[in-house]
Design a protein around this motif. Structure first.
Motif: not given
Lengths: 292, 565
Positions: A224, A226-227, A249, B29-42
């Motif tokens: 999961e 998180e941004d 992408t 598992e929870k993870r902090v990522f720099s961005q998620v919008f590219l994941f959403l696009r993917a």
């Protein structure tokens, strides 16, 4: 603890030999090393013009006078210093990566600032979003002070990069050479802000900084995510298929930015934080025509 | 219970298995990522690429899909998911009453009805209909719910036995209506009777009456009216041949006419003069037929009333005289409470001392103490509420110039002019009273045909206690009212003398049989249709199925997103 930016002396000495190579059109300020079109006192011949009352006799080109029987004066180009604006994305999305994106960007600015100061140019720093500001200064004596300023910069939260660039363009109308260092991870895009800067006559260098993990995550499994900046959450299952799609992408997204920059004659450099700064400054930037 | 279907149990097992898998699955598992919008696009990209068979590789997804499929099928009838179902819902009703066992025909009507019902059921099932089976008796009931299973219906037919009772068609139709709604049900009624039901009373039923058996000989008194010494009778011959009719009144043969002939399936109207003072008379057809319920009739002899009329207008007096009443007409200034009468009518006048008799008060004057005025209403139109006084009256052309707003005390409003009541009924000094608020002089009501009928109804109502009848309040909602001569069983239980209401508000007293329907008055060869005219497919209860569709879509999307992005 190593002192920021921790460049070795040979590298710093190499930096002193480099000079910026802006395109004509930006405004200069004070005396410097960059030739400008307007008349000045450099040794670089620019043009002839008809002698008028008040001109210095010493500037008359006697050879022309002998041939044409009319007095002409030699005009030389001026040499000015240029103002370099360093715009750095200090949003939370830059506070990520290994090596750290923001730290990498700041070290890069330190190197470029060192080059600028060595060439009698003005250095100005502005964080995005606003929070850190370094006014226009020149000379090598201010380099320690500049490095100290850079070493204290911390991430500033979330921001809309495009909107911040538009605001910066409104507040800085004088055409300058702007180095934009960002990861461009802005869901709404930054193209609008860049267009506004170009409209003001600024010359832009776009240094697109990403961590290697961002273009090719090494994690596998159910997560999961998180941004970091906006807090948005998304549940993903990362396997080879999903990573291939993600890679594609990201590549499409980078290509979109690159094509945009090409269309607007903006030097675009994609920088991975894993690549050495020395290589970037000494090889890639000269190759891109930004340094000489 | 529908949820105990095997299909549902299978789906329930699927659900339990699914729950187990879901509960035991590893958490994200929870993870902090720099961005998620590219994941959403993917993810959008991934969803657009997914092959239609790719999801079948996922066992959990298959289980979930099967679970939803089973749940949907078990919660909704299979017909619901097969759109063009051309069948209908049908109810086959079999009359099991006593008359079906009559031995004038052989085999008796019950046996014939069972045979006909069996054929009808086969015919309906072969057309793909859903059929239910009902019993018509004094206590109608359902024998078999809607089904397309021929064995169940056969079994129900085999088990049915005669009830040896009467019929209660209205209760049956009420039950069917409740059972049917909101579907439309075709009702096939196998009976020796023919029932007439008000149109649109049962909007979800389409009634087909199928006559069983045939009455060879049947003479019947179908209506009667006794006004003073004049008796009108309507006699019908339901038989196959012309019949000679001899009438008897109170056991004596009528001499004039001594006899008359009625052709088959014809009606003969007869007018007779009857004398005497008995409170009721018995009219019967001599040697009519074995179906004796409709051969005799008891009639109440109307009372000759003495009416005190205190009025200054001619309307009421004319109407009363036309109705054959004895009218004592008195001007308001000459009124004396000592004048004896069976009932009193006051128009535009209300004395301080009321007579000791039932009252009709028309337009009580302004300033009277009993019904004080509180205003005048000049706009409106008559609205009736159910009451025997106005039930059959046509007020559509009646106009009032104004209606005083009265404070009626304990009187009950039964008709309204807009929102203002103008007609009341109640009790004053232990006598019935009717209050009519508008002025007759400022209305066209006295000139309308309904006026004398209204007056007659009011007089009947006011004289009800004197005649010894039961209160209308208790009986008027019934189609057939209670026997008016209590304790006097005429033709066994429960036959008796009934007060009936006819068109135009006239009432007559009749019936010596269980009910008009049971009397076998009418032939039953015609098939009557009534109620809703639609024969289209009734909608099924698809709610669970429809709910499961978005649920399934959400679930499938969630799984695809989780597994492939």
């Amino acid at each position: 603890m190593e002192k920021f930016p921790g460049f070795p002396d040979p590298f710093l000495q190499r930096l002193t030999t480099l000079r910026f190579k802006p395109r004509p059109g930006i405004a200069g300020k004070g005396a410097g090393e960059h030739l400008v079109r307007k008349g000045g006192a450099s040794v670089e011949f620019s043009d002839f013009r008809t002698y008028t009352w008040g001109d210095d006799y010493r500037l008359i080109d006697w050879n022309s006078y002998a041939r044409l029987d009319r007095p002409f004066v030699k005009v030389y180009r001026d040499e000015e210093g240029i103002v370099l604006h360093f715009l750095v994305d200090c949003s939370d999305s830059m506070d990520w990566g290994d090596p750290h994106k923001l730290q990498y960007a700041l070290k890069l600015i330190a190197a470029l600032g060192y080059v600028a100061s060595s060439g009698y140019n003005w250095v100005k720093f502005q964080s995005i979003p606003g929070g850190y500001f370094y006014p226009e200064r020149r000379g090598r004596q201010q380099i320690p002070q500049f490095f100290q300023f850079l070493s204290k910069i911390k991430p500033l939260g979330k921001c809309h990069l495009g909107e911040e660039l538009k605001r910066y363009a409104e507040l800085n109308p004088r055409p300058s050479l702007i180095f934009l260092l960002t990861d461009a991870l802005e869901p709404t895009g930054i193209e609008g802000g860049i267009r506004r800067l170009l409209a003001r006559g600024h010359q832009l260098v776009f240094l697109h900084i990403l961590a290697p993990e961002e273009i090719q995550p090494q994690i596998r499994g159910d997560f999961e995510l998180e941004d970091k900046e906006w807090g948005t959450r998304v549940e993903v299952t990362l396997d080879e298929v999903a990573l291939q799609i993600l890679k594609k992408t990201v590549e499409n997204w980078r290509n979109t930015l690159r094509v945009f920059c090409l269309a607007h004659q903006i030097p675009y450099l994609f920088v991975l934080t894993s690549s050495p700064i020395e290589e970037l400054v000494l090889k890639r930037l000269p190759l891109a025509g930004i340094l000489k | 219970m529908i949820f105990l279907k095997p299909l549902f149990l299978i789906s329930l097992l699927s659900l339990l298995l699914l729950l187990y898998i879901v509960l035991r699955r590893p958490r994200r598992e929870k993870r902090v990522f720099s961005q998620v919008f590219l994941f959403l696009r993917a993810r959008r990209e991934a969803l657009s690429r997914i092959s239609r068979w790719q999801f079948l590789k996922n066992s959990i997804l298959i289980l979930e899909v099967f679970f939803l499929l089973f749940l949907s099928l078990s919660a909704s009838a299979p017909q619901g998911v097969m759109p063009p179902w051309a069948g209908k819902y049908c109810a086959v009703v079999l009359d099991t009453s006593l008359s079906m066992m009559a031995t004038d025909v052989a085999p008796n009507r019950f046996v014939v009805a069972v045979s006909l019902a069996r054929e009808k059921i086969e015919e309906l099932l072969s057309s793909g209909n859903q059929v239910s089976f009902w019993e018509l008796s004094l206590n109608p009931k359902i024998i078999q719910n809607f089904t397309s299973n021929a064995h169940l219906l056969e079994s129900a037919l085999d088990k049915i036995t005669p009830s040896y009772s009467g019929t209660n068609i209205m209760q049956l139709l009420d039950l069917l209506e409740k059972w049917a709604a909101p579907k439309v049900v075709e009702v096939y009624l196998f009976s020796d009777l023919a029932f007439s039901v008000l149109p649109n009373r049962f909007p979800h039923l389409v009634l087909h009456q199928i006559g069983v058996g045939e009455a060879v000989e049947n003479l019947a008194i179908v209506s009667a009216n006794l006004q003073g010494e004049r008796l009108w009778l309507e006699i019908k011959n339901f038989g196959n041949k012309e019949r000679e009719v001899h009438l008897k009144i109170d056991g004596k043969r009528v001499e004039n006419p001594s006899s008359f002939w009625i052709e088959n399936m014809s009606t003969q109207k007869v007018a007779l003069t009857v004398t005497g003072t008995k409170p009721y008379i018995k009219v019967e057809i001599e040697e009519a037929d074995p179906l004796e319920w409709d051969n005799a009739l008891y009639l109440i002899r109307p009372q000759s009333l003495r009416v005190l009329l205190v009025s200054s207008t001619p309307f009421i007096k004319s109407a009363l005289q036309a109705l054959g009443m004895t009218v004592v007409s008195v001007k308001p200034e000459d009124y004396n409470p000592q004048i004896s009468s069976d009932l009193a009518i006051f128009e535009d006048f209300l004395p301080d001392v009321l007579p000791d008799s039932p009252l009709l008060i028309i337009h009580p004057p302004q300033g009277n103490k009993l019904f004080p005025w509180s205003g005048l209403e000049k706009e409106g139109f008559p609205i009736e509420v159910p009451s025997s006084l106005v039930e059959f009256l046509d007020f559509s052309t009646v106009q009032f110039y104004e209606v005083p707003v009265l404070q009626p005390g304990a009187m009950i409003p039964i008709a309204f002019w807009g929102k203002t009541p103008f007609l009341f009924e109640g009790v004053i000094s232990d006598h019935r009273a009717v209050l009519f608020a508008p002025s007759l002089s400022l209305s066209n009501f006295p000139l309308e045909p309904s006026f004398p009928v209204f007056l007659l109804n009011v007089i009947n109502y006011l004289s009800g206690e004197k005649a010894g009848f039961q209160s209308f309040e208790e009986t008027r909602s019934d189609e057939l009212l209670e026997p008016v001569l209590k304790g006097e069983e005429v033709l066994g239980s429960p036959p008796g003398l009934y007060l009936k209401e006819g068109a135009q508000g006239f009432r007559f007293y009749s019936c010596a049989y269980l009910s008009e329907e049971e009397s076998n008055l009418l032939r039953h060869t015609e098939i009557e249709r009534m109620g809703a005219t639609t024969g289209s497919n009734a909608p099924r209860d698809l709610m669970p199925f429809m709910l499961s569709i978005p649920l399934a879509l959400i679930l499938i999307e969630e799984i695809l997103r989780r597994k492939y992005v």
